[in-house]
Scaffold this motif. Structure first.
Motif, short mmCIF file in Angstrom:
data_model
loop_
_atom_site.label_atom_id
_atom_site.label_comp_id
_atom_site.label_asym_id
_atom_site.label_seq_id
_atom_site.Cartn_x
_atom_site.Cartn_y
_atom_site.Cartn_z
N LYS A 37 10.96 -0.45 -15.81
CA LYS A 37 11.34 -1.17 -14.62
C LYS A 37 10.06 -1.11 -13.58
CE LYS A 37 14.58 -0.28 -10.61
NZ LYS A 37 15.93 0.27 -10.53
N PHE A 38 9.13 -0.23 -13.70
CA PHE A 38 7.95 -0.40 -12.81
C PHE A 38 7.22 -1.57 -13.36
CE2 PHE A 38 3.28 0.45 -12.35
CZ PHE A 38 3.22 0.92 -11.17
N LYS A 39 6.95 -1.77 -14.71
CA LYS A 39 6.34 -2.99 -15.03
C LYS A 39 7.03 -4.46 -14.73
CE LYS A 39 4.30 -0.69 -18.88
NZ LYS A 39 4.11 -0.53 -20.42
N ALA A 40 8.38 -4.41 -14.34
CA ALA A 40 9.19 -5.68 -14.19
C ALA A 40 8.89 -5.91 -12.51
CB ALA A 40 10.76 -5.35 -14.31
N ILE A 41 8.64 -4.83 -11.71
CA ILE A 41 8.68 -4.77 -10.25
C ILE A 41 7.14 -5.10 -9.88
CG2 ILE A 41 8.97 -3.74 -8.00
CD1 ILE A 41 11.09 -2.11 -9.50
N TYR A 42 6.28 -4.51 -10.59
CA TYR A 42 4.92 -4.34 -9.99
C TYR A 42 3.98 -5.12 -11.14
CZ TYR A 42 6.83 -0.62 -7.33
OH TYR A 42 7.51 -0.04 -6.28
N TRP A 81 10.21 13.33 0.72
CA TRP A 81 10.33 12.11 0.90
C TRP A 81 9.50 11.63 2.22
CZ3 TRP A 81 12.29 8.22 -1.85
CH2 TRP A 81 12.43 6.73 -1.20
N LYS A 82 9.64 12.38 3.32
CA LYS A 82 8.78 11.92 4.71
C LYS A 82 7.22 11.96 4.33
CE LYS A 82 12.20 13.49 7.81
NZ LYS A 82 12.49 14.47 9.05
N ALA A 83 6.88 12.59 3.37
CA ALA A 83 5.29 12.69 3.16
C ALA A 83 4.87 11.32 2.13
CB ALA A 83 5.05 13.99 2.37
N GLN A 84 5.75 10.57 1.82
CA GLN A 84 5.42 9.33 1.02
C GLN A 84 5.51 8.20 1.93
OE1 GLN A 84 4.66 11.10 -1.71
NE2 GLN A 84 6.10 12.65 -0.97
N ASP A 85 4.67 7.19 1.52
CA ASP A 85 4.68 5.88 2.39
C ASP A 85 4.45 4.83 1.80
OD1 ASP A 85 4.79 4.61 4.85
OD2 ASP A 85 2.50 4.77 4.92
N ILE A 86 5.24 3.72 1.91
CA ILE A 86 4.83 2.39 1.26
C ILE A 86 4.97 1.18 2.27
CG2 ILE A 86 7.31 1.98 0.49
CD1 ILE A 86 5.96 0.48 -1.97
N LYS A 87 3.95 0.47 2.51
CA LYS A 87 4.06 -0.47 3.30
C LYS A 87 3.48 -2.00 2.68
CE LYS A 87 2.66 2.49 7.36
NZ LYS A 87 1.61 2.67 8.42
N ILE A 104 9.00 2.86 -6.99
CA ILE A 104 7.76 3.97 -7.06
C ILE A 104 7.59 5.34 -6.38
CG2 ILE A 104 6.08 3.09 -5.39
CD1 ILE A 104 3.75 3.41 -7.14
N VAL A 105 8.21 5.22 -5.17
CA VAL A 105 8.59 6.56 -4.29
C VAL A 105 9.81 7.29 -4.93
CG1 VAL A 105 9.12 7.34 -2.15
CG2 VAL A 105 7.44 5.17 -2.24
N LYS A 106 10.69 6.58 -5.28
CA LYS A 106 11.91 7.32 -5.77
C LYS A 106 11.52 7.82 -7.14
CE LYS A 106 15.24 4.05 -3.58
NZ LYS A 106 16.22 3.16 -3.88
N ARG A 107 10.80 7.27 -7.95
CA ARG A 107 10.43 7.79 -9.02
C ARG A 107 9.54 8.80 -8.94
NH1 ARG A 107 13.04 7.19 -14.34
NH2 ARG A 107 11.45 7.97 -16.08
N TRP A 108 8.51 9.02 -8.06
CA TRP A 108 7.67 9.92 -7.84
C TRP A 108 8.48 11.28 -7.37
CZ3 TRP A 108 2.84 11.24 -8.82
CH2 TRP A 108 2.27 12.32 -7.85
N MET A 109 9.42 10.85 -6.42
CA MET A 109 10.05 12.17 -6.02
C MET A 109 11.15 12.78 -7.21
SD MET A 109 9.53 12.46 -2.96
CE MET A 109 10.88 13.75 -2.47
N LYS A 110 11.45 11.97 -8.04
CA LYS A 110 12.14 12.44 -9.11
C LYS A 110 11.41 13.04 -10.34
CE LYS A 110 15.81 10.92 -12.37
NZ LYS A 110 16.57 9.77 -12.88
N PHE A 133 0.94 -1.11 -0.06
CA PHE A 133 0.08 0.19 0.02
C PHE A 133 0.85 1.31 0.03
CE2 PHE A 133 -2.32 3.17 2.63
CZ PHE A 133 -3.16 3.61 1.58
N CYS A 134 0.69 1.99 -1.04
CA CYS A 134 1.50 3.33 -0.94
C CYS A 134 0.59 4.44 -1.26
CB CYS A 134 2.24 3.21 -2.48
SG CYS A 134 3.54 4.46 -2.98
N THR A 135 1.19 5.44 -0.42
CA THR A 135 0.50 6.92 -0.48
C THR A 135 1.60 7.93 -1.09
OG1 THR A 135 -0.64 6.41 1.39
CG2 THR A 135 -0.47 8.64 0.85
#
Length: 331
Positions: free
Chosen positions: A154-159, A210-216, A196-202, A122-124
């Protein structure tokens, strides 16, 4: 124990059960009344915004309801109801939220059985609060960033699959809005899962941190204890409302108009990968708004409660009287 005492005790138990069932049914009916009252409030905002046709439709939404009511759990199955199908309508978004919840649960359960080796996350993804007048541009940038991320190899390979929803909240104190994505991710690769978070930040051009993003990682479907990782039930709840009715009611007219304009034509909920494929297999189509098809599907007669499975269902009619619903039994 004498027969009289046994009979008396049995009667008391029956009375308790009947009282509990009556309370459950009343609670379900009260929910319709609550949503109807909220619909009038939002309709007034539409009137003030000079959206007269939408306001009139929303005022009439749920004015007359034909339903089947479970005599055990109180669940109301709608057979016929004239709905306005407006994205901001509290009645329609409430009904849509239940459909979203059920659809997402079906998808997740099916894929977990089909791919037992898969992991779920779950990612925000957030950005900084923005002024209401900047919301449209902010959503453009967020969706552009999202589309860029999900199109990478890369996204399609991971998720293997994803489900994304957009939520917008309103801060009364700062008079700003906060758009953000909730994303459910399926992965069998177990690779660089925070990609996904790294790419979002970029990729995202909007100021964020970074602190505002979350993945669990989600490890359980059951709410076994407060210490467990976030269960799927809690995550599916996030797909219920794009904008809460309470936030809409708190918005000044200028904020309301800017928010309404910003979400027009947007896909608020979207699927990709195996989640999209399974949704098609289950014939789960549009989760953005209530449609005329949904209304037609709801008219089907049921022989047992779709909530608890009880066959004790009775037809009822609810009609708005101006201050509340008047319910009566049919047949």
């Amino acid at each position: 124990m004498s027969n009289n005492i046994i009979i008396a005790n049995a009667g008391a138990v029956v009375n308790v059960i009947n009282n509990e069932n009556a309370l459950i049914k009343q609670k379900s009916r009260d929910k319709w009344q609550e949503k109807k009252i909220h619909a009038f409030i939002v309709a007034e905002k539409l009137m003030s915004a000079k959206k007269f046709k939408r306001a009139d439709r929303m005022r009439m939404c749920g004015q007359y309801i034909v339903a089947q009511e479970c005599q055990i759990c109180g669940h109301i199955h709608i057979k016929a109801a004239k709905l306005c199908r407006d994205r901001l309508c509290p009645i329609c978004t409430w009904r849509l939220s239940m459909r979203r919840f059920a659809s997402m649960y079906t998808i997740v359960e099916g894929l977990r059985w089909a791919y037992p080796e898969s992991s779920w996350y779950f990612c925000t993804l957030t950005c900084q609060n923005c002024r209401p007048q900047d919301l449209k541009q902010t959503l453009d940038e967020m969706l552009r960033a999202w589309n860029g991320i999900t199109s990478t190899k890369k996204f399609k390979a991971i998720y293997d699959g994803w489900a994304r929803s957009l939520e917008i909240t309103y801060n009364k104190e700062t008079k700003t809005v906060h758009p953000h994505f909730h994303v459910l991710l399926m992965s069998t690769a177990h690779g660089e899962l925070d990609y996904i978070v790294k790419r979002w930040m970029k990729t995202c051009e909007i100021h964020t941190s970074w602190k505002a993003q979350d993945i669990k990682q989600i490890k359980s479907l059951e709410n076994t204890s407060p210490d467990d990782e976030m269960p799927v039930e809690a995550i599916l709840e996030t797909y219920k409302y794009s904008i809460k009715s309470s936030d809409i009611e708190d918005m000044p007219l200028s904020v309301f108009k800017a928010t309404d304009e910003a979400i027009q034509g947007r896909r608020l909920v979207a699927f990709g990968g195996k989640i999209k494929d399974y949704a098609r297999l289950c014939e789960i189509k549009q989760l953005d708004e209530a449609t005329a098809e949904d209304e037609a599907e709801a008219e089907a007669q049921i022989k047992k409660c779709t909530h608890c499975g009880s066959k004790a269902v009775a037809e009822i009619v609810g009609e708005w009287s101006g201050s509340g619903y008047i319910w009566r039994s049919e047949g």
